[in-house]
Design an enzyme around this catalytic site. Structure first.
Site, mmCIF file in Angstrom:
data_model
loop_
_atom_site.group_PDB
_atom_site.id
_atom_site.type_symbol
_atom_site.label_atom_id
_atom_site.label_comp_id
_atom_site.label_asym_id
_atom_site.label_seq_id
_atom_site.Cartn_x
_atom_site.Cartn_y
_atom_site.Cartn_z
ATOM 1 N N THR A 41 0.848 -1.182 0.000
ATOM 2 C CA THR A 41 0.000 0.000 0.000
ATOM 3 C C THR A 41 0.879 1.226 0.000
ATOM 4 O OG1 THR A 41 -1.856 1.147 0.978
ATOM 5 C CG2 THR A 41 -0.279 0.254 2.498
ATOM 6 N N ARG A 134 12.405 6.576 -6.040
ATOM 7 C CA ARG A 134 11.739 5.920 -4.909
ATOM 8 C C ARG A 134 12.425 6.223 -3.582
ATOM 9 N NH1 ARG A 134 11.234 0.230 -2.766
ATOM 10 N NH2 ARG A 134 9.022 -0.101 -2.270
ATOM 11 N N ILE A 160 5.008 1.530 1.760
ATOM 12 C CA ILE A 160 5.123 1.914 0.360
ATOM 13 C C ILE A 160 5.148 0.612 -0.432
ATOM 14 C CG2 ILE A 160 7.653 2.034 0.570
ATOM 15 C CD1 ILE A 160 7.691 4.068 -1.685
ATOM 16 N N SER A 161 4.328 0.502 -1.454
ATOM 17 C CA SER A 161 4.199 -0.742 -2.203
ATOM 18 C C SER A 161 5.486 -1.100 -2.926
ATOM 19 C CB SER A 161 3.061 -0.639 -3.231
ATOM 20 O OG SER A 161 1.815 -0.516 -2.594
ATOM 21 N N GLN A 162 5.692 -2.399 -3.147
ATOM 22 C CA GLN A 162 6.843 -2.852 -3.899
ATOM 23 C C GLN A 162 6.756 -2.332 -5.336
ATOM 24 O OE1 GLN A 162 5.071 -7.145 -3.869
ATOM 25 N NE2 GLN A 162 6.728 -7.165 -5.363
#
Length: 311
Positions: A41, A134, A160-162
Site C-alpha cells: 500500500t 523511490r 510503500i508498495s513494492q
C-alpha cells in the site's frame, strides 16, 4: 456486477522469480498463492529525505490540495528503458544526477529491468518507474533498500508498495490506452501518485490519514508535477466532483469495492483493487454499462485494510 475469473492480462508464466512476491493464476481455476506477497500500500515515509536535491524545487498547496508548478525540470541521462513516444501525455519529472549512489541511473535502471523480467511489459509504465526516485519517499535509514522489490514501512501501520505491484496495477488499469482522469485511493507517501502522474493526464489522490497527506505533499513538493492533486478525505467515498474517472486504483484491501467508486468509473473505465481479508487477490473491474460491471480475478497480493472515515 457479473463476476468472472481469468488469467492476468499478461501471462504470469513470463515472470521470472514471481514466487518471491505473488502467486500466479492458472486458467479456469481459483488462484491459490504458494507464497503471499509482502504487504502492499502506498502510505507514509520520511519527511527529511523528501527528494532533496533530486528535483528542481517548487510546489504550492491550496486548501489541502497540492497544486504543482509547471516549470520544466532539468533533464537527466537517458534510461535503459526505451522512450515511450507519442503516447506520453505529461512531461514527467526528471532526476538531476547527484553523487549519492541511491539516485544513480544504474540503480534505478536495475530495478526497472527486474520489474520487466517479472512480466510488466508496458513501456510507458516502465519509463515512469524509471523516472520517479523511490528513495525520496522512504526513511533515510532504509535508503539502501529503496530499489529492492519489496514494500517498506512508512509509519502509521502503512507501507510503500513494492515496485512490481505498483507497475502491475498501473499496467492493468491502463491496458495500453490513454488515461485522462485517474483516481488513487490511498496516497500514503505519494510514490504511486508520482508514478501515475507520468502516465495519465490528470491524477487525483485521496488520503484518510492526515499526517500522511501532509507527508505526501512534502515529498511531492520538489517534483513540480502540474497534473497531480492531493485530497484529504474518506477514499471510500471517492471524489465525485472530479468524476468520471477512466482509471481508479486502490492501495488498500476491502472485502468488496465500495459502490461509490464503481459509480465514479466512466463507461469502459477500469478499476484495480486488492479484495479480501486474510487471502487477497487483485481484482480488475471494468464498467461496461450504466449499471453493469465485469470482474476479473488476477494474482495474489497482500495489502493493508481499506478503512472508512478520516483520522
Amino acid at each position: 456486477m457479473t463476476d468472472k475469473r481469468s488469467n492476468f492480462p499478461l501471462p504470469l508464466s513470463s515472470v521470472t522469480g514471481a514466487a518471491a512476491m505473488s502467486g500466479a493464476a492458472k486458467p479456469g481455476s481459483t488462484v491459490v498463492p504458494t507464497r503471499v506477497a509482502t504487504p502492499q500500500t502506498a502510505t507514509r515515509n520520511a519527511a527529511h529525505t523528501a527528494v532533496q536535491g533530486a528535483f528542481v524545487p517548487g510546489v504550492a498547496t491550496q486548501g489541502g490540495v497540492a497544486t504543482q508548478g509547471a516549470s520544466t525540470p532539468a533533464r537527466a541521462a537517458a534510461p535503459v528503458v526505451p522512450a515511450f513516444g507519442p503516447q506520453r501525455v505529461q512531461p514527467a519529472p526528471v532526476a538531476v544526477p547527484r553523487p549519492d549512489m541511491m539516485v544513480s541511473d544504474a540503480i534505478r535502471n536495475a530495478m526497472v529491468v527486474r520489474v520487466a523480467r517479472q512480466g510488466v511489459q508496458d513501456q510507458l509504465v516502465l519509463q515512469a518507474l524509471n523516472t520517479v526516485p523511490r528513495h525520496g519517499f522512504i526513511e533515510p535509514a532504509l535508503s539502501a533498500q529503496a530499489y529492492i522489490d519489496a514494500s517498506l514501512p512508512i509509519g502509521h501501520n502503512q507501507t510503500i508498495s513494492q515496485p512490481y505491484i505498483v507497475a502491475r496495477m498501473i499496467e492493468v488499469m491502463r491496458n495500453g490506452g490513454q488515461l485522462n482522469n485517474v483516481l488513487e485511493i490511498g496516497t500514503g507517501c505519494g510514490y504511486q501518485a508520482a508514478v501515475l502522474s507520468c502516465v495519465a493526464r490528470n491524477v487525483y489522490s485521496i488520503e484518510r490519514i492526515k499526517p500522511l497527506h501532509e507527508l505526501a505533499k512534502t515529498n511531492l513538493r520538489p517534483l513540480r508535477i502540474a497534473n497531480l492533486r492531493l485530497h484529504y478525505g474518506d477514499g471510500m467515498l471517492g471524489l465525485p466532483q472530479a468524476a468520471p474517472f477512466d482509471g481508479i486504483i486502490l492501495a488498500a484491501a476491502g472485502l468488496q469495492v465500495p459502490q461509490a467508486l464503481l459509480e465514479q468509473l466512466s463507461i469502459g473505465g477500469r478499476l484495480v483493487a486488492p479484495v479480501g481479508a486474510q487471502v487477497q487477490h487483485l481484482q480488475l473491474i471494468t464498467r461496461t454499462g450504466k449499471a453493469e460491471w465485469t470482474s476479473d480475478t488476477l494474482e495474489a497480493c497482500h495489502f493493508v485494510p481499506l478503512r472508512p472515515g478520516t483520522v
